[in-house]
Motif scaffolding. Structure first.
Motif, short mmCIF file in Angstrom:
data_model
loop_
_atom_site.label_atom_id
_atom_site.label_comp_id
_atom_site.label_asym_id
_atom_site.label_seq_id
_atom_site.Cartn_x
_atom_site.Cartn_y
_atom_site.Cartn_z
N ILE A 193 30.68 37.64 32.70
CA ILE A 193 30.32 37.48 34.10
C ILE A 193 28.81 37.35 34.15
N ASN A 194 28.32 36.21 34.59
CA ASN A 194 26.88 35.99 34.74
C ASN A 194 26.46 36.61 36.07
N CYS A 195 25.93 37.80 36.02
CA CYS A 195 25.71 38.60 37.22
C CYS A 195 24.53 38.10 38.06
N SER A 196 24.69 38.16 39.34
CA SER A 196 23.63 37.85 40.29
C SER A 196 23.99 38.48 41.63
N GLN A 197 23.11 38.35 42.59
CA GLN A 197 23.41 38.91 43.91
C GLN A 197 24.57 38.17 44.57
N TYR A 198 24.92 36.99 44.03
CA TYR A 198 26.01 36.20 44.62
C TYR A 198 27.34 36.39 43.89
N THR A 199 27.36 37.23 42.85
CA THR A 199 28.64 37.51 42.18
C THR A 199 29.61 38.12 43.18
N SER A 200 30.79 37.56 43.27
CA SER A 200 31.72 37.95 44.33
C SER A 200 32.79 38.91 43.83
N PRO A 201 33.35 39.70 44.73
CA PRO A 201 34.48 40.56 44.37
C PRO A 201 35.65 39.76 43.81
N THR A 202 35.82 38.53 44.26
CA THR A 202 36.91 37.70 43.76
C THR A 202 36.75 37.44 42.27
N GLU A 203 35.52 37.19 41.81
CA GLU A 203 35.30 36.95 40.38
C GLU A 203 35.60 38.20 39.57
N ILE A 204 35.42 39.36 40.16
CA ILE A 204 35.60 40.62 39.44
C ILE A 204 37.05 41.11 39.51
N LEU A 205 37.57 41.27 40.72
CA LEU A 205 38.90 41.86 40.89
C LEU A 205 39.98 40.84 41.23
N GLY A 206 39.57 39.62 41.61
CA GLY A 206 40.54 38.60 41.98
C GLY A 206 40.67 38.48 43.49
N GLY A 207 41.35 37.42 43.91
CA GLY A 207 41.56 37.21 45.34
C GLY A 207 42.05 35.81 45.62
N GLN A 208 42.31 35.55 46.88
CA GLN A 208 42.78 34.24 47.30
C GLN A 208 41.65 33.23 47.32
N THR A 209 41.92 32.04 46.78
CA THR A 209 40.97 30.93 46.81
C THR A 209 41.70 29.72 47.37
N ILE A 210 40.99 28.60 47.51
CA ILE A 210 41.62 27.39 48.03
C ILE A 210 42.70 26.88 47.08
N ASP A 211 42.64 27.33 45.83
CA ASP A 211 43.65 26.92 44.84
C ASP A 211 44.73 27.98 44.66
N GLY A 212 44.76 28.97 45.53
CA GLY A 212 45.75 30.03 45.41
C GLY A 212 45.12 31.30 44.88
N TYR A 213 45.95 32.27 44.50
CA TYR A 213 45.43 33.55 44.02
C TYR A 213 44.78 33.37 42.64
N LYS A 214 43.59 33.92 42.48
CA LYS A 214 42.86 33.83 41.22
C LYS A 214 42.63 35.25 40.69
#
Length: 494
Positions: A193-214
């Motif tokens: 994970i290339n960390c920054s202030q823009y790193t999202s909870p979705t990238e870490i724990l997962g979540g719904q995206t336009i392509d479905g659950y990630k």
């Protein structure tokens, strides 16, 4: 045991060399291709290889007409290629430079099969050691480059114990490289994970995206037993960083896996049990318990609850002289870029008068210009690759070969690019202190290339790199002399 990537590369090299060797070697190559393919297929399927790899072939003296052209130069390039493939003195290699070297060697009437396999076998047999890790029932293959990585063995122990590791150090000091090498040696998959202030909870724990659950990277690593690398961890927003707290608290092997459960953001999925191979390594430029300095202002001060989860496994990764030598590869580049940095730092730590600064890294530190740029491992690689481009072009020109190699990157251009980080006045000061005028840099490049063309490649390499190649180079010089009518000295032009 070789990795899948190493076997794929070996297979590619063997196939490439098949059309460029004398007929008496072709059957040996075909057998080794078959053995390597079988081993590769077995590894991909998870089975045990059924074929026995071919033993290294001995050099054969034949009646084949003696090689033409400067075989000393060809051997130098073959030796350099072997060092690249083995990892000795490479750090990171340029595929473009290696391609140029291989294209050059394809036209040489030398036994490329021998250079491609025996040289590699020789390096592996003499530079790698199998270590058995106590209490874990594991064996890892360690070479000279691995052993020189700061805290390499400590981090391996931490990963096996389930301790969360944090590597702290200057930009370009090899923190992420260390994490990746540990994962490779333990033969574990890793994800970053290339960390920054823009790193999202979705990238870490997962979540719904336009392509479905990630699925999040933390959940994926936790479930599948990967090593999760948090690159530049202090750049996370503190609230986002808190999403790791639950997993970090349950990663230790002192907690049974069945009691180490974390939840994804999928409401339909029950808590996930920790895979025994899961590990987490964070990297950063600062220990993030205070406000960051100006040169690392993108970092954030983190909550103590996060930092406590790395307690006992925090390592300050500093530059390593051995890695500097291996990464720069050539002695003149080490002197030019590193100089007497380690004597200088030692004197400062011991509160003694430091020696006169020599080498770009040391002089930058002496002038307090480190906030603008540092001579990192990436810098050493960039400068070395630029020189290797010049080297291959120069050897081709020396041979009078028709080539479409355009005049591209050079060491001087790498230096000019590096200096862009500084003001005009600072550049003038650096040039004055280092003496790196255009004519001086050109003389350094020309001297090294001329030595290599004359067959003195060991004299141009850093000691640790030369020790890994000297016996190999001599072996093939002797091989070229097997014909009584041929003498290497006769084809070297002063």
């Amino acid at each position: 045991m070789a990795t899948i990537q190493e076997l794929e590369q070996k297979l590619s090299d063997l196939k490439d060399s098949l059309d460029n060797v004398p007929d008496e070697f072709k059957d040996d190559i075909r057998r080794e291709i078959s053995d390597t393919q079988s081993e590769l297929n077995a590894m991909r399927s998870g089975a045990t290889p059924t074929s026995t790899p071919s033993k290294p072939r001995k050099v054969k003296s034949t009646s084949t007409p003696p090689p033409s052209g400067s075989n000393v130069a060809a051997t130098a390039l073959a030796t350099l290629r072997a060092a690249m493939l083995s990892g000795e003195g490479s750090g990171v290699d340029s595929k473009e430079v290696r391609t140029m070297i291989e294209n050059y060697l394809k036209t040489e009437k030398v036994n490329l099969t021998e250079l491609d396999t025996d040289v590699m076998d020789f390096i592996k047999q003499n530079q790698k050691v199998i270590l058995e890790l106590p209490n874990f029932g594991l064996k890892i293959e360690v070479n000279q480059s691995d052993a020189n990585i700061p805290y390499f063995f400590e981090v391996i122990d931490d990963v096996l114990a389930g301790n969360n590791v944090y590597l702290i150090g200057e930009a370009g000091g090899g923190k992420t490289y260390t994490a990746e090498e540990v994962a490779k040696k333990l033969k574990r998959e890793y994800t970053i994970i290339n960390c920054s202030q823009y790193t999202s909870p979705t990238e870490i724990l997962g979540g719904q995206t336009i392509d479905g659950y990630k699925e999040g990277k933390l959940i994926d690593a936790w479930r599948k037993g990967k090593i999760l690398i948090l690159d530049e961890m202090p750049r996370l927003d503190p609230n986002t960083a808190g999403l790791f707290n639950d997993a970090l608290a349950k990663s230790s092997k002192t907690r049974e896996a069945k009691n180490a459960l974390i939840s994804s953001t999928n409401p339909e999925e029950p808590p996930i049990e920790r895979n025994e191979k899961f590990a987490l390594i964070g990297t950063g430029n600062i220990y993030p318990n205070t406000a960051p300095p100006d040169k690392y202002k993108a970092n954030n001060q983190q909550d103590l609850s996060l930092l406590d989860r790395f307690s006992g496994s925090v390592y300050k990764v500093e530059y390593s002289q051995a890695l500097d030598e291996l990464t720069s590869r050539f002695k003149f580049l080490y002197d030019m870029l590193v100089g007497n940095y380690y004597d200088y730092i030692k004197a400062i730590k011991e509160k003694q008068t430091p020696p006169e600064a020599k080498g770009l890294r040391t002089i930058i530190k002496d002038l307090n210009l480190e906030d603008l740029a540092v001579v990192s491992y990436r810098t050493l690689v960039s400068f070395r690759v630029a020189f290797e481009f010049e080297l291959v072009r120069a050897i081709a020109k020396h041979e009078g070969r028709p080539t479409n190699m355009r005049e591209g990157k050079t060491l001087q251009k790498a230096l000019d690019s590096f200096m862009v980080a500084f003001s005009d006045s600072s550049v003038d000061t650096l040039i004055n202190k280092t003496k790196f005028t255009k004519s001086y840099v050109k003389s350094l490049v020309d001297d090294c290339i001329n030595n290599i063309i004359k067959g003195n490649i060991q004299q141009t390499l850093n000691p640790s790199v030369a020790s890994a190649t000297s016996s190999i180079f001599k072996k093939y010089q002797d091989f070229f002399k097997t014909n009584d009518d041929f003498n290497v000295a006769e084809i070297v032009q002063p």
